[in-house]
Design an enzyme around this catalytic site. Structure first.
Site, PDB file in Angstrom:
ATOM      1  N   ASP A  78       0.862  -1.185   0.000  1.00  0.00           N
ATOM      2  CA  ASP A  78       0.000   0.000   0.000  1.00  0.00           C
ATOM      3  C   ASP A  78       0.899   1.235   0.000  1.00  0.00           C
ATOM      4  O   ASP A  78       1.992   1.225  -0.581  1.00  0.00           O
ATOM      5  CB  ASP A  78      -0.991  -0.070   1.185  1.00  0.00           C
ATOM      6  CG  ASP A  78      -2.272   0.705   0.914  1.00  0.00           C
ATOM      7  OD1 ASP A  78      -2.285   1.929   1.141  1.00  0.00           O
ATOM      8  OD2 ASP A  78      -3.272   0.107   0.455  1.00  0.00           O
ATOM      9  N   ASP A  79       0.460   2.295   0.633  1.00  0.00           N
ATOM     10  CA  ASP A  79       1.175   3.575   0.574  1.00  0.00           C
ATOM     11  C   ASP A  79       2.561   3.478   1.249  1.00  0.00           C
ATOM     12  O   ASP A  79       2.840   2.537   1.981  1.00  0.00           O
ATOM     13  CB  ASP A  79       0.314   4.631   1.290  1.00  0.00           C
ATOM     14  CG  ASP A  79       0.615   6.037   0.817  1.00  0.00           C
ATOM     15  OD1 ASP A  79       1.604   6.225   0.086  1.00  0.00           O
ATOM     16  OD2 ASP A  79      -0.148   6.950   1.190  1.00  0.00           O
ATOM     17  N   LYS A 155      -3.608  -0.681  -6.968  1.00  0.00           N
ATOM     18  CA  LYS A 155      -4.650   0.082  -6.258  1.00  0.00           C
ATOM     19  C   LYS A 155      -4.357   1.550  -6.510  1.00  0.00           C
ATOM     20  O   LYS A 155      -3.275   2.034  -6.177  1.00  0.00           O
ATOM     21  CB  LYS A 155      -4.592  -0.233  -4.758  1.00  0.00           C
ATOM     22  CG  LYS A 155      -5.435   0.687  -3.868  1.00  0.00           C
ATOM     23  CD  LYS A 155      -5.387   0.213  -2.407  1.00  0.00           C
ATOM     24  CE  LYS A 155      -5.989   1.219  -1.440  1.00  0.00           C
ATOM     25  NZ  LYS A 155      -5.909   0.747  -0.029  1.00  0.00           N
ATOM     26  N   ASP A 157      -5.350   5.164  -5.601  1.00  0.00           N
ATOM     27  CA  ASP A 157      -6.063   5.985  -4.617  1.00  0.00           C
ATOM     28  C   ASP A 157      -6.386   7.358  -5.224  1.00  0.00           C
ATOM     29  O   ASP A 157      -6.008   7.637  -6.371  1.00  0.00           O
ATOM     30  CB  ASP A 157      -5.162   6.110  -3.374  1.00  0.00           C
ATOM     31  CG  ASP A 157      -5.971   6.217  -2.102  1.00  0.00           C
ATOM     32  OD1 ASP A 157      -7.162   6.561  -2.180  1.00  0.00           O
ATOM     33  OD2 ASP A 157      -5.398   5.970  -1.013  1.00  0.00           O
ATOM     34  N   ARG A 214     -13.346   0.743  -4.193  1.00  0.00           N
ATOM     35  CA  ARG A 214     -13.735   1.132  -2.841  1.00  0.00           C
ATOM     36  C   ARG A 214     -14.910   2.101  -2.954  1.00  0.00           C
ATOM     37  O   ARG A 214     -14.878   3.053  -3.724  1.00  0.00           O
ATOM     38  CB  ARG A 214     -12.557   1.824  -2.153  1.00  0.00           C
ATOM     39  CG  ARG A 214     -11.434   0.875  -1.697  1.00  0.00           C
ATOM     40  CD  ARG A 214     -11.778   0.231  -0.365  1.00  0.00           C
ATOM     41  NE  ARG A 214     -12.202   1.254   0.581  1.00  0.00           N
ATOM     42  CZ  ARG A 214     -11.378   2.077   1.213  1.00  0.00           C
ATOM     43  NH1 ARG A 214     -10.084   1.957   1.063  1.00  0.00           N
ATOM     44  NH2 ARG A 214     -11.860   3.000   2.029  1.00  0.00           N
ATOM     45  N   ASP A 218     -12.546   4.326   4.887  1.00  0.00           N
ATOM     46  CA  ASP A 218     -11.527   3.341   5.273  1.00  0.00           C
ATOM     47  C   ASP A 218     -11.969   2.535   6.486  1.00  0.00           C
ATOM     48  O   ASP A 218     -12.517   3.087   7.447  1.00  0.00           O
ATOM     49  CB  ASP A 218     -10.231   4.060   5.698  1.00  0.00           C
ATOM     50  CG  ASP A 218      -9.498   4.678   4.525  1.00  0.00           C
ATOM     51  OD1 ASP A 218     -10.015   4.642   3.396  1.00  0.00           O
ATOM     52  OD2 ASP A 218      -8.393   5.202   4.772  1.00  0.00           O
TER      53      ASP A 218
HETATM   54  C1  GLA Z   1      -6.450   6.124   1.791  1.00  0.00           C
HETATM   55  C2  GLA Z   1      -7.000   4.748   1.397  1.00  0.00           C
HETATM   56  C3  GLA Z   1      -6.448   3.691   2.338  1.00  0.00           C
HETATM   57  C4  GLA Z   1      -4.929   3.700   2.283  1.00  0.00           C
HETATM   58  C5  GLA Z   1      -4.397   5.083   2.616  1.00  0.00           C
HETATM   59  C6  GLA Z   1      -2.899   5.198   2.372  1.00  0.00           C
HETATM   60  O1  GLA Z   1      -6.931   6.545   3.030  1.00  0.00           O
HETATM   61  O2  GLA Z   1      -8.393   4.726   1.410  1.00  0.00           O
HETATM   62  O3  GLA Z   1      -6.948   2.403   1.989  1.00  0.00           O
HETATM   63  O4  GLA Z   1      -4.510   3.287   1.008  1.00  0.00           O
HETATM   64  O5  GLA Z   1      -5.029   6.092   1.822  1.00  0.00           O
HETATM   65  O6  GLA Z   1      -2.390   6.452   2.680  1.00  0.00           O
END
Ligand code: GLA
Length: 420
Positions: A78-79, A155, A157, A214, A218
């Site tokens: 992820d991030d 993914k 965002d 999504r 979150d």
């Molecule tokens: C957003 C996304 C999360 C995650 C964060 C990462 O909030 O919805 O799922 O990927 O960013 O910073």
């Protein structure tokens, strides 16, 4: 030659979902974010920081602890994986201290275990965590970079961009991923940034350009968070349920089973509802330390069979009782179905009496019902046979219901489908 090309053209023209052929059933795997967030402090917290060794550890666990065989195949970054600056040619690069071998080597490692690697980017100036974003002019370059590394899923965002950038950038990334020639599944956070509902969200378009998306806020490590997600999906099911199907899934976010916020009852509820919702099953937990009872929930074979049903029809909440009991149903292949009796009560186990006819079943057949968690089977259910389920507070009873006459006479119904 022409004869061969013609049907292919027709197929491409009539494809209703992103025609990369991927994710015909809801994807399964592991995703770093909810459990490991943006922990980049590898100096003091080397085991739990976002680094190549974390993803290698999780790949090892998925491959060695029985997950992969059940379908959990994605290892997703992820991030906070990237360096704070693009390279001299404008390309994204991983943080050199935390990913010294590079993403290509990590992808090779993951592939060598028979798994797939996912990565994260953000359509906008920065990622949500403040790392370099993918502005519209960088979409094609980034798609090519990910493909050159051997990445299997992206993914994308949506922090730090406006609605018009997103309306251009998401379809463009979908095209750019297809143009790489590498099958890369595409997860879009777009609808979550537009409130998740029409008219601002066009689910027909999403089904054409993304494999999953999504819709809502979150998830965090708490039961309140899981409840609010379930209730939102129930409330808006008339819009959401028809949007899902093979290759295109609503994503209520990660499974947090194995973390700190859910009891065993609550964990069973999250797993059951995610299977009913035909949701992606991305765990965000620590597979190195997870307990046996949580593994059992996540590795429940009958639940996974329900989640992965080939028809890919998302389930619906069919009853919302005033006493905080909901009944959810998912239609499955071969005239079978799954029910989740879900309690948001906070007092004591609740006895709920019903019959198949009260649950909208009309086929004039005799059914068996198997409790997904206990394995117990009740035979000989006629449409009007009353039966009672006892649902614990914050818990669920999930039944897999199948007609008894679909089995060959020499095979007693009770031999099937005991997968537990
Ligand atoms: C957003 C996304 C999360 C995650 C964060 C990462 O909030 O919805 O799922 O990927 O960013 O910073």
């Amino acid at each position: 030659m022409e004869l061969l090309v013609f049907p292919l053209v027709l197929l491409a023209h009539f494809a209703l979902s992103l025609d990369n052929g991927l994710m015909r059933t809801p994807p399964m795997g592991w995703l770093a974010w909810e459990r490991f967030r943006c922990n980049i402090d590898c100096a003091t917290d080397p085991k739990d920081c976002i680094s190549e060794s974390l993803f290698m550890d999780m790949a090892d666990r998925l491959a060695e602890d029985g997950w992969k065989e059940l379908g959990y195949e994605y290892v997703n970054i992820d991030d906070c994986w990237a360096a704070k600056k693009r390279d001299s040619q404008g390309r994204l690069v991983p943080d050199p201290d935390r990913f010294p071998s590079g993403i290509k080597a990590l992808a090779q490692y993951v592939h060598s275990k028979g798994l797939k690697l996912g990565i994260y980017a953000d359509l906008g100036k920065y990622t949500c965590g403040g790392y370099p974003g993918t502005t519209v002019d960088k979409v094609e370059l980034d798609a090519r970079t990910f493909a050159s590394w051997g990445v299997d899923m992206l993914k994308l965002d949506g922090c730090y961009s406006n609605s018009s950038d997103k309306a251009v950038g998401y379809p463009l990334m979908s095209k750019a991923l297809n143009a790489t020639g590498r099958p890369i599944a595409f997860s879009c956070s777009w609808p979550a940034y537009e409130g998740g509902l029409p008219p601002r969200v066009n689910y027909t378009l999403l089904g054409e350009i993304c494999n999953l998306w999504r819709n809502y806020y979150d998830i965090s490590d708490s039961w309140e968070s899981v409840q609010s997600i379930i209730n939102w999906y129930g409330k808006h099911q008339d819009v959401l349920q028809p949007a899902a199907g093979p290759g295109r899934w609503n994503d209520p976010d990660m499974l947090i089973i194995g973390d700190f916020g859910l009891s065993i009852e609550e964990s069973k509820s999250q797993m059951a509802l995610w299977a009913i919702l035909a949701a992606p099953l991305f765990m965000s937990n620590d597979l190195r330390t997870i307990s046996r009872s949580e593994v059992e929930i996540l590795q429940n074979k009958l639940l996974i069979k329900i989640s992965q049903d080939p028809l890919g029809i998302q389930g619906r909440m069919i009853m919302q009782e005033k006493n905080s009991i909901q009944v959810w149903m998912r239609v499955l292949s071969s005239s079978t179905m799954a029910f989740a009796f879900f309690s948001q009560r906070t007092d004591m186990p609740y006895r709920y009496t019903t019959s198949l006819i009260q649950l909208n079943v009309t086929a004039p057949k005799v059914f068996s019902a198997q409790d997904v968690y206990t394995g117990r089977v009740q035979h000989g259910l006629q449409l009007d046979t009353k039966f009672t389920v006892t649902i614990n507070p914050s818990g669920v009873v999930m039944l897999y219901v199948y007609p008894e006459d679909q089995f060959k006479p020499n095979r007693r119904p009770r031999d099937y489908p005991l997968l537990l």
